[in-house]
Write a protein that holds these residues in place. Structure first.
Motif, PDB file in Angstrom:
ATOM      1  N   LYS A   1      40.016  36.357  50.000  1.00 51.52           N
ATOM      2  CA  LYS A   1      39.766  37.520  50.836  1.00 51.52           C
ATOM      3  C   LYS A   1      40.679  38.564  50.230  1.00 51.52           C
ATOM      4  O   LYS A   1      40.321  39.762  50.339  1.00 51.52           O
ATOM      5  CB  LYS A   1      40.643  37.107  52.305  1.00 51.52           C
ATOM      6  N   VAL A   2      41.876  38.348  49.599  1.00 49.95           N
ATOM      7  CA  VAL A   2      42.799  39.388  49.196  1.00 49.95           C
ATOM      8  C   VAL A   2      42.107  39.892  47.932  1.00 49.95           C
ATOM      9  O   VAL A   2      41.959  41.169  47.686  1.00 49.95           O
ATOM     10  CB  VAL A   2      44.278  38.788  48.649  1.00 49.95           C
TER      11      VAL A   2
ATOM     12  N   PHE B   1      39.696  42.344  49.182  1.00 50.83           N
ATOM     13  CA  PHE B   1      40.143  43.539  49.674  1.00 50.83           C
ATOM     14  C   PHE B   1      40.585  44.741  48.593  1.00 50.83           C
ATOM     15  O   PHE B   1      40.286  45.801  48.490  1.00 50.83           O
ATOM     16  CB  PHE B   1      41.251  43.237  50.489  1.00 50.83           C
TER      17      PHE B   1
ATOM     18  N   GLU C   1      37.641  45.993  47.133  1.00 49.74           N
ATOM     19  CA  GLU C   1      36.910  47.182  47.851  1.00 49.74           C
ATOM     20  C   GLU C   1      37.855  48.402  47.750  1.00 49.74           C
ATOM     21  O   GLU C   1      37.551  49.395  47.591  1.00 49.74           O
ATOM     22  CB  GLU C   1      36.899  46.787  49.216  1.00 49.74           C
ATOM     23  N   TRP C   2      39.306  48.222  47.642  1.00 60.36           N
ATOM     24  CA  TRP C   2      40.018  49.421  47.532  1.00 60.36           C
ATOM     25  C   TRP C   2      39.872  50.002  46.213  1.00 60.36           C
ATOM     26  O   TRP C   2      39.672  51.413  46.024  1.00 60.36           O
ATOM     27  CB  TRP C   2      41.465  48.824  47.581  1.00 60.36           C
TER      28      TRP C   2
ATOM     29  N   ARG D   1      39.162  54.170  51.457  1.00 67.04           N
ATOM     30  CA  ARG D   1      40.445  53.718  51.699  1.00 67.04           C
ATOM     31  C   ARG D   1      41.370  54.072  52.807  1.00 67.04           C
ATOM     32  O   ARG D   1      42.287  53.332  53.406  1.00 67.04           O
ATOM     33  CB  ARG D   1      41.278  54.294  50.497  1.00 67.04           C
TER      34      ARG D   1
ATOM     35  N   MET E   1      40.336  51.646  55.113  1.00 63.96           N
ATOM     36  CA  MET E   1      40.965  50.470  55.166  1.00 63.96           C
ATOM     37  C   MET E   1      42.586  50.572  55.537  1.00 63.96           C
ATOM     38  O   MET E   1      43.252  49.705  56.214  1.00 63.96           O
ATOM     39  CB  MET E   1      41.115  50.042  53.438  1.00 63.96           C
TER      40      MET E   1
ATOM     41  N   PHE F   1      44.677  48.260  58.081  1.00 63.02           N
ATOM     42  CA  PHE F   1      46.110  47.644  57.590  1.00 63.02           C
ATOM     43  C   PHE F   1      47.028  47.883  58.631  1.00 63.02           C
ATOM     44  O   PHE F   1      47.961  47.027  58.917  1.00 63.02           O
ATOM     45  CB  PHE F   1      46.258  48.201  56.294  1.00 63.02           C
TER      46      PHE F   1
END
Length: 407
Positions: free
Chosen positions: A12-13, A16, A19-20, A28, A31, A35
């Motif tokens: 998952k990280v 993430f 994608e960033w 971003r 996101m 967050f």
């Protein structure tokens, strides 16, 4: 071997962060908004769990993005709030160090120093610096060593938003606490801000100086002149804070120069007096400018407050010919508050010392003196031009008989 749950968290990280890295600014920002919704208020262990023990990788990416884009200011507030999630987390020492190591403090100071930065974004940057300062002495020292005092001070006096000014004030106060290497520099920086043009900033600086004065223990002589100049302010909140600081400073080594300065303000110099020529110079009149009159009234009020609080200060003021100067101020018919404040201050000295009463009676005359004794505060309404001239030209000098008559 890692558990299935841990492997899922890592995937998952990784997704993430991928994608960033591949996303544009819009992606971003989306996101970051997510967050913030999910992580505000979390502790350091909780953030590490959320990011599979590599939350620092996201913090590093976030800080780098800020450095690349802060000049545009488009997503700056969102970015700074996200950094705040890390810096405000309990047990955050690791994040704090990492943020400093990648130049986070310098970036925040650059944001504050940029004219184009919005006030709300400056407030967020100040919040982050406040978190860093509150983390301990070495962090305070790092901010000061990075020339942070100058930048924060400029933000306090130049900001148009009171919230930003108040946040900057709290930060300066934080930098003075438990920071022996730099607390005197904070103190001197605050003194340098006293002549600024913003009444709100002046009020905040005066409030902070009262706190920092107790930390540094000694008063620097350079504080006297700008402090007395603030008595010209037409803003009551500035006058109040200036008087409170003056009261505090009478406990320090600048007491004598403060008292001398206050007494001198009762009798303005030629610099505070304006000349007006009428009919091609055939007649010249002298008028005192309004700021000088305001300062004159404030000085009389300060003298009244100080003398009532301390018999020792009363004696010191008498030795400085305060009676002569108060009588002079009472003759200023251009400013009734000056007359009122001077009259109330003089009332205290008349009550405490018979020789003062004797001299004041001679200058005023029996009729006006009886009015003064009955209601000193309202005396200004009874003074005519002849009596005002008598007050302005008085030569009262009781210094030679003070020790014998005013014990």
């Amino acid at each position: 071997m890692s558990t299935i749950k841990e492997q899922a968290a890592i995937r998952k990280v990784n997704a993430f962060l991928q994608e960033w890295d591949q996303g544009n600014n819009i992606v971003r920002s989306r996101m970051l908004a997510a967050f913030l919704r999910q992580n505000v208020g979390k502790t350091c262990p909780e953030l590490e769990t959320e990011f599979a023990q590599v939350a620092s990788l996201f913090l590093a990416r976030l800080t780098s993005w800020i450095r690349l884009t802060y000049m545009s200011g488009t997503y700056l507030g969102l970015q700074l709030k996200a950094v705040g999630v890390f810096l405000s987390a309990s047990s955050n020492h690791r994040y704090m160090i990492e943020f400093l190591e990648v130049g986070g403090v310098l970036t925040l100071l650059e944001i504050l120093g940029q004219k184009e930065t919005r006030d709300e974004d400056k407030t967020e940057a100040l919040y982050l610096l406040q978190m860093i300062s509150n983390a301990g002495q070495k962090f305070k020292e790092f901010i000061c060593e990075s020339h942070g005092l100058r930048v924060i001070a400029e933000c306090l006096v130049k900001s148009k938003a009171e919230h930003s000014q108040e946040t900057a004030r709290i930060l300066l106060e934080s930098l003075a606490h438990d920071n022996p290497k730099y607390h005197r520099q904070v103190y001197k920086s605050l003194i340098a801000l006293l002549p600024c043009s913003s009444p709100k900033a002046q009020q905040l600086v005066l409030q902070t100086l009262r706190i920092v004065q107790e930390i540094v223990k000694t008063a620097h002589p350079s504080i006297v002149e700008p402090l007395l100049n603030l008595l010209k302010s037409s803003h009551l909140e500035v006058q109040y804070e200036a008087l409170e600081l003056i009261k505090d400073l009478t406990q320090y080594e600048v007491r004598d120069s403060l008292l001398k300065g206050l007494v001198a303000l009762l009798k303005p110099t030629m610099e505070g007096i304006q000349r007006h020529e009428i009919l091609e110079g055939e007649m010249t009149t002298m008028t005192v400018s309004l700021p000088v009159c305001v300062q004159q009234a404030a000085a009389a009020k300060a003298i009244r407050v100080l003398s009532k609080e301390s018999p020792e200060l009363s004696q010191d003021l008498l030795s400085l010919q305060v009676v002569h100067h108060l009588l002079y101020a009472m003759g200023n018919q251009e400013h009734t508050d000056t007359q009122r404040q001077a009259s109330m201050a003089l009332e205290h000295f008349v009550h405490m010392c018979p020789v003062v009463e004797e001299h004041v009676r001679k200058v005023m005359g029996a009729t006006l003196f009886d009015v003064f004794k009955h209601n000193a505060e309202a005396l200004y309404m009874k003074i005519d031009d002849i009596q005002a001239d008598s007050l302005l030209s008085n030569r009262v000098d009781i210094s030679k008989v003070l020790e014998e008559s005013c014990d």
